[in-house]
Motif scaffolding. Sequence first.
Motif, short mmCIF file in Angstrom:
data_model
loop_
_atom_site.label_atom_id
_atom_site.label_comp_id
_atom_site.label_asym_id
_atom_site.label_seq_id
_atom_site.Cartn_x
_atom_site.Cartn_y
_atom_site.Cartn_z
N UNK A 168 7.42 21.18 -4.47
CA UNK A 168 8.24 20.48 -5.45
C UNK A 168 9.12 19.42 -4.80
N UNK A 169 9.73 19.78 -3.67
CA UNK A 169 10.58 18.81 -2.96
C UNK A 169 9.75 17.64 -2.46
N UNK A 170 8.58 17.92 -1.91
CA UNK A 170 7.73 16.84 -1.41
C UNK A 170 7.29 15.92 -2.54
N UNK A 171 7.02 16.48 -3.72
CA UNK A 171 6.63 15.65 -4.86
C UNK A 171 7.77 14.73 -5.27
N UNK A 172 8.98 15.27 -5.33
CA UNK A 172 10.15 14.45 -5.70
C UNK A 172 10.40 13.37 -4.65
N UNK A 173 10.32 13.75 -3.36
CA UNK A 173 10.56 12.78 -2.29
C UNK A 173 9.50 11.68 -2.29
N UNK A 174 8.25 12.06 -2.51
CA UNK A 174 7.18 11.05 -2.54
C UNK A 174 7.37 10.09 -3.70
N UNK A 175 7.72 10.63 -4.86
CA UNK A 175 7.95 9.77 -6.02
C UNK A 175 9.15 8.85 -5.79
N UNK A 176 10.21 9.39 -5.20
CA UNK A 176 11.39 8.57 -4.89
C UNK A 176 11.04 7.50 -3.87
N UNK A 177 10.27 7.88 -2.85
CA UNK A 177 9.85 6.90 -1.85
C UNK A 177 9.01 5.80 -2.44
N UNK A 178 8.16 6.17 -3.41
CA UNK A 178 7.34 5.15 -4.08
C UNK A 178 8.22 4.16 -4.83
N UNK A 179 9.24 4.67 -5.50
CA UNK A 179 10.14 3.78 -6.22
C UNK A 179 10.93 2.87 -5.30
N UNK A 228 0.82 -1.21 0.00
CA UNK A 228 0.00 0.00 0.00
C UNK A 228 0.86 1.27 0.00
N UNK A 229 1.99 1.23 0.71
CA UNK A 229 2.85 2.42 0.81
C UNK A 229 3.31 2.93 -0.55
N UNK A 230 3.79 2.07 -1.46
CA UNK A 230 4.21 2.59 -2.77
C UNK A 230 3.12 3.35 -3.51
N UNK A 231 1.89 2.83 -3.45
CA UNK A 231 0.80 3.47 -4.18
C UNK A 231 0.40 4.79 -3.53
N UNK A 232 0.37 4.83 -2.19
CA UNK A 232 0.03 6.08 -1.51
C UNK A 232 1.08 7.15 -1.79
N UNK A 233 2.35 6.77 -1.73
CA UNK A 233 3.41 7.74 -2.03
C UNK A 233 3.35 8.17 -3.49
N UNK A 234 3.05 7.23 -4.38
CA UNK A 234 2.91 7.58 -5.79
C UNK A 234 1.77 8.56 -6.03
N UNK A 235 0.63 8.32 -5.36
CA UNK A 235 -0.50 9.23 -5.49
C UNK A 235 -0.16 10.62 -4.95
N UNK A 236 0.56 10.66 -3.82
CA UNK A 236 0.97 11.95 -3.26
C UNK A 236 1.89 12.68 -4.23
N UNK A 237 2.84 11.94 -4.81
CA UNK A 237 3.75 12.56 -5.76
C UNK A 237 3.03 13.14 -6.96
#
Length: 299
Positions: A42-53, A1-10
């Motif tokens: 912008x930083x939060x979007x990058x961090x969320x996308x990185x966390x999803x990966x 679930x975490x990857x998808x939530x972080x991806x959605x946030x990103x």
Amino acid sequence: MTPFLLGLIGIALSLPVPALLGRADWPYRSPAAGIVMWQSLALAAILATSGAGLSTALWLVSEDDPQPWRVALHVLLLLVGVLIWARFWWAVWTVWRRTGARRRRQRHLVDLLAEPEGDVSDRVGPALRVLQHESPVAYCLPDRTKSRVVVTSGAIEHLSADELRAVLEHERAHVSARHDLVLEGFEFLRAAYPRVLRTDAPLEQSRVMVELLADDAARRVAGDRALAGAIVALAGSQTPAGTLGVGSAATIRMARLRDPRSGWWAAGLAWAISVVVLVVPTVFLAGPWIFHAIDVLRG
């Protein structure tokens, strides 16, 4: 679930949220806090996308018997994260090279064609150059060691002494605060996301807000009336690519001068948004996932 939530946030922080905020004009009340807000988003979007990966990669190597459709979704999410990071670093390289080349070329031309500052400059600062041209134009070429402030002879003729002082202080503020680096950072982040997942709102609003910050420096030296006269005289003037010019965003800047009410509430709202987008995903998603990842790697 975490990857998808972080991806959605990103995705949310890269497109719908900035697009919504880009329609508001309250960030202009407090431009410094507004820029911090955009940087945080912008930083939060990058961090969320990185966390999803990263969380996707961990899931792929730790899941014992994953279903094929879940594997496909996780691989897709991982590829999106890799793509964004690859685009980001490519943008850093290409934008930095392109902008630097433009400014070096423009500085070389200015030094060849323009006259030294003469009696125009009233304080020590970036080297001032005067171009012989009837159109009123003023801009700066920021650089770590070889900055230039450029005004045309037409600007000197059209502006009063106080208005010229406001223009010079405005451009010096751009140079000393390195507003060019702020805008380049947003260009890097915009280029990191594919066109379907991004909006130009952060960059466009930040371009206006750095002008407002430079206006604040000019107001302290020359006053509101002189700055307003300079904005009107130079409104719409065309400046070379890679420069910061005093003639841009005239309508918003004049509106702020006419209505100089305190922007404390705008600053508070911008800072609150900055804290929320950085802290909440970290505390509720990234933090617990990091501890889980440590347990998985240990076990």
